[in-house]
Design a protein around this motif. Structure first.
Motif, PDB file in Angstrom:
ATOM      1  N   VAL A  79       6.188  -3.729   7.134  1.00  0.00           N
ATOM      2  CA  VAL A  79       7.407  -2.944   6.919  1.00  0.00           C
ATOM      3  C   VAL A  79       6.995  -1.618   6.304  1.00  0.00           C
ATOM      4  O   VAL A  79       6.336  -1.579   5.266  1.00  0.00           O
ATOM      5  N   GLN A  80       7.372  -0.537   6.959  1.00  0.00           N
ATOM      6  CA  GLN A  80       7.040   0.815   6.487  1.00  0.00           C
ATOM      7  C   GLN A  80       8.312   1.522   6.075  1.00  0.00           C
ATOM      8  O   GLN A  80       9.248   1.633   6.850  1.00  0.00           O
ATOM      9  N   LEU A  81       8.344   2.007   4.823  1.00  0.00           N
ATOM     10  CA  LEU A  81       9.507   2.676   4.270  1.00  0.00           C
ATOM     11  C   LEU A  81       9.128   4.053   3.753  1.00  0.00           C
ATOM     12  O   LEU A  81       7.944   4.283   3.421  1.00  0.00           O
ATOM     13  N   THR A  84       0.853  -1.187   0.000  1.00  0.00           N
ATOM     14  CA  THR A  84       0.000   0.000   0.000  1.00  0.00           C
ATOM     15  C   THR A  84       0.888   1.234   0.000  1.00  0.00           C
ATOM     16  O   THR A  84       2.028   1.202   0.465  1.00  0.00           O
ATOM     17  N   VAL A  85       0.341   2.322  -0.525  1.00  0.00           N
ATOM     18  CA  VAL A  85       1.092   3.570  -0.614  1.00  0.00           C
ATOM     19  C   VAL A  85       0.329   4.664   0.112  1.00  0.00           C
ATOM     20  O   VAL A  85      -0.906   4.732   0.050  1.00  0.00           O
ATOM     21  N   HIS A  86       1.061   5.502   0.828  1.00  0.00           N
ATOM     22  CA  HIS A  86       0.521   6.639   1.558  1.00  0.00           C
ATOM     23  C   HIS A  86       1.270   7.895   1.121  1.00  0.00           C
ATOM     24  O   HIS A  86       2.265   7.804   0.387  1.00  0.00           O
ATOM     25  N   PRO A  87       0.828   9.076   1.540  1.00  0.00           N
ATOM     26  CA  PRO A  87       1.492  10.300   1.076  1.00  0.00           C
ATOM     27  C   PRO A  87       2.991  10.328   1.329  1.00  0.00           C
ATOM     28  O   PRO A  87       3.749  10.827   0.494  1.00  0.00           O
ATOM     29  N   GLU A  88       3.450   9.805   2.459  1.00  0.00           N
ATOM     30  CA  GLU A  88       4.866   9.894   2.788  1.00  0.00           C
ATOM     31  C   GLU A  88       5.530   8.543   3.001  1.00  0.00           C
ATOM     32  O   GLU A  88       6.746   8.470   3.177  1.00  0.00           O
ATOM     33  N   THR A  89       4.762   7.463   2.985  1.00  0.00           N
ATOM     34  CA  THR A  89       5.326   6.139   3.243  1.00  0.00           C
ATOM     35  C   THR A  89       4.720   5.109   2.293  1.00  0.00           C
ATOM     36  O   THR A  89       3.651   5.319   1.718  1.00  0.00           O
ATOM     37  N   VAL A  90       5.458   4.013   2.143  1.00  0.00           N
ATOM     38  CA  VAL A  90       4.939   2.825   1.471  1.00  0.00           C
ATOM     39  C   VAL A  90       5.012   1.680   2.468  1.00  0.00           C
ATOM     40  O   VAL A  90       5.900   1.644   3.322  1.00  0.00           O
ATOM     41  N   VAL A  91       4.064   0.742   2.359  1.00  0.00           N
ATOM     42  CA  VAL A  91       3.938  -0.308   3.366  1.00  0.00           C
ATOM     43  C   VAL A  91       3.878  -1.657   2.671  1.00  0.00           C
ATOM     44  O   VAL A  91       3.114  -1.848   1.716  1.00  0.00           O
ATOM     45  N   LEU A  92       4.685  -2.585   3.152  1.00  0.00           N
ATOM     46  CA  LEU A  92       4.646  -3.983   2.734  1.00  0.00           C
ATOM     47  C   LEU A  92       4.121  -4.796   3.904  1.00  0.00           C
ATOM     48  O   LEU A  92       4.661  -4.728   5.010  1.00  0.00           O
ATOM     49  N   THR A  93       3.070  -5.568   3.661  1.00  0.00           N
ATOM     50  CA  THR A  93       2.465  -6.392   4.708  1.00  0.00           C
ATOM     51  C   THR A  93       2.474  -7.850   4.259  1.00  0.00           C
ATOM     52  O   THR A  93       2.019  -8.160   3.148  1.00  0.00           O
ATOM     53  N   VAL A  94       2.982  -8.714   5.107  1.00  0.00           N
ATOM     54  CA  VAL A  94       3.004 -10.155   4.850  1.00  0.00           C
ATOM     55  C   VAL A  94       2.296 -10.834   6.018  1.00  0.00           C
ATOM     56  O   VAL A  94       2.716 -10.711   7.170  1.00  0.00           O
ATOM     57  N   GLU A  95       1.208 -11.542   5.702  1.00  0.00           N
ATOM     58  CA  GLU A  95       0.433 -12.255   6.715  1.00  0.00           C
ATOM     59  C   GLU A  95       0.384 -13.731   6.373  1.00  0.00           C
ATOM     60  O   GLU A  95       0.480 -14.110   5.204  1.00  0.00           O
ATOM     61  N   ASN A  96       0.228 -14.534   7.393  1.00  0.00           N
ATOM     62  CA  ASN A  96       0.094 -15.970   7.156  1.00  0.00           C
ATOM     63  C   ASN A  96      -0.804 -16.597   8.207  1.00  0.00           C
ATOM     64  O   ASN A  96      -0.929 -16.098   9.335  1.00  0.00           O
ATOM     65  N   THR A  97      -1.449 -17.669   7.816  1.00  0.00           N
ATOM     66  CA  THR A  97      -2.190 -18.479   8.770  1.00  0.00           C
ATOM     67  C   THR A  97      -1.192 -19.299   9.585  1.00  0.00           C
ATOM     68  O   THR A  97      -0.018 -19.406   9.243  1.00  0.00           O
ATOM     69  N   GLY A  98      -1.689 -19.872  10.657  1.00  0.00           N
ATOM     70  CA  GLY A  98      -0.813 -20.673  11.504  1.00  0.00           C
ATOM     71  C   GLY A  98      -1.343 -20.763  12.909  1.00  0.00           C
ATOM     72  O   GLY A  98      -2.494 -20.387  13.191  1.00  0.00           O
ATOM     73  N   GLU A  99      -0.500 -21.277  13.796  1.00  0.00           N
ATOM     74  CA  GLU A  99      -0.900 -21.403  15.187  1.00  0.00           C
ATOM     75  C   GLU A  99      -0.956 -20.027  15.850  1.00  0.00           C
ATOM     76  O   GLU A  99      -0.294 -19.088  15.413  1.00  0.00           O
ATOM     77  N   LYS A 100      -1.745 -19.950  16.905  1.00  0.00           N
ATOM     78  CA  LYS A 100      -1.842 -18.698  17.642  1.00  0.00           C
ATOM     79  C   LYS A 100      -0.521 -18.446  18.382  1.00  0.00           C
ATOM     80  O   LYS A 100       0.054 -19.355  18.979  1.00  0.00           O
TER      81      LYS A 100
END
Length: 358
Positions: A347-349, A272-288
């Motif tokens: 991750v926010q860059l 995703t992109v924002h005015p001053e930052t870009v964000v990479l999100t990695v999610e996964n299923t799994g155990e709690k």
């Protein structure tokens, strides 16, 4: 000259100069407003007294000498009092230079320039102490991790030497696996050191393309484990090293695949992109996962109890490398356990202007 002596002399010079100006003003006043007739009348009325102008000279000299002595003494005392906080800061600096990072100045009193300097120095000591402790733990863990494959290799060679009839093919396979792990660990340590030093060339990159590349590279591993990788998002321009950012994203996707459900799991990779930052999100299923465990996963060689002996578990530096690469790109890393199980890594860059290609 010391700073204390310079301050004392400066104060004395200022006081003496101010007093001299006052005395000069009085002398000018006497000369301007006491006419010759007034002085003649004064001498006739008071015959045994000198005229005021001549009487003023020794008085002015005495006052001048008093102001000079008073200025030096008072300046020395004031300078000593003012420089006391600086003495404490200097003492703390010497202790830090000798290796004592636990000492703090803790300057009391009102918040002035010295207090701000002392507080800033205490904050620096706190961060430096934490950094040194982290480096010591990292060195100890690295030594332990590097010693393990070497010890295994030594054991396998001893067994082969004591049993000449042993199948050499099995021995070679085991030695190859152990050697591969040692190489992977060494390369990971070198990559981590490179990211910490920020020794890379910045270029314009699109984080969404890097995410797609990492997902495509690891797709065979995901399919082998019965997992699904879903990628989506916007164009996310940023500045940095393509190789390091690809390594960062690959580590995240690899972790999401390895630490997932045994089957029918999912990995989501989103940009995703924002005015001053870009964000990479990695999610996964799994155990709690417990929040206490999640907070330790970015530390080097911290894998969690159930992760140590898993296939493709890596060398325990995956998220540590991700954190270092993100920080080297002036970014931030955040780990959050998913309520349904699994992990969300963000991750926010800093964002960069869109690349025009010119």
């Amino acid at each position: 000259m010391s700073v204390r002596l310079k301050l004392a002399l400066s104060y004395a010079g200022f006081v003496t100069l101010a007093g001299s100006l006052v005395l000069a003003a009085v002398l000018v006043f006497l000369r301007c407003y006491l006419s010759d007739g007034v002085l003649f009348t004064f001498s006739r009325l008071v015959p045994n007294r000198p005229d005021p102008l001549h009487a003023f000279a020794p008085v002015a000299a005495a006052v001048f000498a008093f102001l000079l002595v008073f200025g030096v003494a008072g300046g020395w005392l004031l300078a000593s009092r003012m420089l006391t906080p600086l003495t404490r800061i200097t003492d703390a600096t010497r202790r830090a230079a000798n290796g004592s990072l636990s000492h703090r100045i803790q300057l009391e009193g009102r918040k002035d320039e010295f207090r701000e300097l002392a507080d800033a120095f205490d904050t620096m000591l706190l961060r430096l102490e934490a950094h040194v402790a982290e480096q010591q733990r990292f060195a100890a863990n690295s030594s332990h991790e590097l010693r393990t494959p070497l010890a295994i290799t030594q054991t396998l060679l001893d067994v082969a030497r004591n049993d000449p009839n042993r199948d050499t093919g099995e021995l070679v396979d085991r030695l190859h696996a152990v050697n591969t792990r040692a190489i992977d660990l060494t390369e990971a340590l070198l990559l981590l050191s490179r990211a910490d030093r920020r020794s890379y060339t910045r270029e314009h990159v699109d984080l969404s393309l890097i995410a797609e590349e990492a997902a495509e590279t690891l797709l065979p591993l995901a399919e082998k484990r019965g997992l699904t990788i879903e990628t989506s998002g916007d164009i996310t321009p940023t500045n940095g090293s393509h190789a390091l950012l690809l390594q960062m994203t690959t580590n995240l996707v690899h972790n999401a695949i390895v630490h997932n459900l045994p089957e029918q799991g999912t990995v989501w990779v989103t940009t995703t992109v924002h005015p001053e930052t870009v964000v990479l999100t990695v999610e996964n299923t799994g155990e709690k996962l417990a929040p206490q465990l999640v907070s330790t996963l970015v530390e080097p060689f911290q894998r969690g109890n159930e992760r140590i002996h898993a296939d493709h578990a890596g060398v325990g530096l995956g998220l540590a490398i991700v954190k270092s690469i993100a920080q080297a790109h002036d970014g931030a890393l955040a780990l959050t356990p998913r309520p349904a199980g699994g992990l969300r890594v963000t991750v926010q860059l800093p964002a960069a202007p869109p690349h025009t290609g010119r």
